[in-house]
Design a protein around this motif. Structure first.
Motif, PDB file in Angstrom:
ATOM      1  N   TYR A  87       0.826  -1.208   0.000  1.00  0.00           N
ATOM      2  CA  TYR A  87       0.000   0.000   0.000  1.00  0.00           C
ATOM      3  C   TYR A  87       0.864   1.263   0.000  1.00  0.00           C
ATOM      4  N   ARG A  88       1.867   1.304   0.874  1.00  0.00           N
ATOM      5  CA  ARG A  88       2.673   2.521   1.010  1.00  0.00           C
ATOM      6  C   ARG A  88       3.560   2.779  -0.204  1.00  0.00           C
ATOM      7  N   LEU A  89       4.079   1.737  -0.812  1.00  0.00           N
ATOM      8  CA  LEU A  89       4.895   1.922  -2.011  1.00  0.00           C
ATOM      9  C   LEU A  89       4.022   2.381  -3.184  1.00  0.00           C
ATOM     10  N   GLU A  90       2.807   1.845  -3.263  1.00  0.00           N
ATOM     11  CA  GLU A  90       1.862   2.314  -4.287  1.00  0.00           C
ATOM     12  C   GLU A  90       1.540   3.789  -4.085  1.00  0.00           C
ATOM     13  N   ARG A  91       1.340   4.158  -2.846  1.00  0.00           N
ATOM     14  CA  ARG A  91       1.028   5.550  -2.523  1.00  0.00           C
ATOM     15  C   ARG A  91       2.204   6.456  -2.873  1.00  0.00           C
TER      16      ARG A  91
END
Length: 266
Positions: A87-91
């Motif tokens: 999730y955080r890398l996508e964000r």
């Protein structure tokens, strides 16, 4: 001398722990950023993560935000918290589309989803999602240095879905629901035309149809006999030296010798 060395090491550990505890309690965001970065560079992911988590909101819109968000996401990845890192890398990718870290972040985000994929016998929602994420990465970076690894992961995920579908079809054979088994193997062969388990699927489809023809009512035996022989032909045509040849020949003979009452042919 050894005692002195041990004492110095103990002091270093205590000072390090003391610095970390002070930073956690401090209101100084710059100090948290600096110490968190030092922990990050030293591979102390948990400590870095805890400090970064406290200051992420404070750096929104600031020049240091890109670096902080990248490190924050990577601490989750390196701690193997793949649900969070995906999730955080996508964000990060969506927030910083021009970042030099974008390619790596998009790849590791997709890899995070890959890491969440369960064994083949379980629900495969995460597997399908991981496939989609990896394909998006490949489409975005078709010449990436990460391409061989991405393709390898997609291949592994494909086989996991293939294996699940195969085992479901085979299970119908086990419980003697031969009609459902034949249908499932037909769907399998359509859904996975280049399947690793294609030879096995063709054989077990033949086995299911042979059992189905043998157990059928007279009115259906002739048609199922012909279907069974066509399944035999499909197996030996695709795999002339199939490992199942002896068993397949026995089934063909069983089908050819199937007794059908004359009245049922009318």
């Amino acid at each position: 001398m050894k005692k002195l060395i041990y004492s110095l090491l103990a002091c270093a550990v205590l000072v390090s722990c003391s610095d970390f505890q002070k930073a956690l309690k401090s209101e100084d965001t710059a100090m948290k950023f600096k110490l968190g970065t030092e922990y990050y560079d030293a591979g102390k992911w948990n400590k870095a993560h805890r400090l970064f988590a406290q200051i992420v909101p404070n750096y929104a819109g600031k020049p240091q935000a890109e670096k902080l968000m990248y490190m924050y996401a990577m601490t989750s990845y390196n701690m193997e918290d793949y649900f969070t890192s995906g999730y955080r890398l996508e964000r990060f990718v969506s927030s910083y589309p021009s970042s030099e870290k974008r390619e790596e972040a998009l790849f590791l985000s997709a890899k995070s989803y890959y890491e969440l994929s369960p064994i083949f016998s379980k629900e495969q929602k995460e597997t399908i999602e991981a496939q989609e994420k990896l394909q998006l990465f490949i489409n975005a970076y078709p010449t990436s240095q990460y391409l061989p690894e991405a393709n390898k992961m997609i291949k592994e995920l494909d086989f996991k879905l293939e294996k699940k579908a195969f085992e479901i079809a085979k299970q119908y054979n086990t419980i003697r629901d031969y009609k459902a088994s034949v249908k499932s193997f037909n769907n399998f062969l359509l859904d996975f035309p280049g399947a690793t388990l294609r030879e096995d699927a063709l054989f077990y489809r033949l086995k299911a149809e042979t059992n189905l023809a043998t157990a059928s009512i007279e009115a259906l035996k002739e048609d199922r006999k012909e279907i069974g022989i066509s399944y035999y032909n499909a197996l030996v045509k695709s795999f002339p030296n199939t490992k199942y040849l002896d068993e397949a020949n026995e089934m063909k003979a069983q089908l050819e010798n199937l007794q059908i009452k004359e009245d049922s042919k009318k």
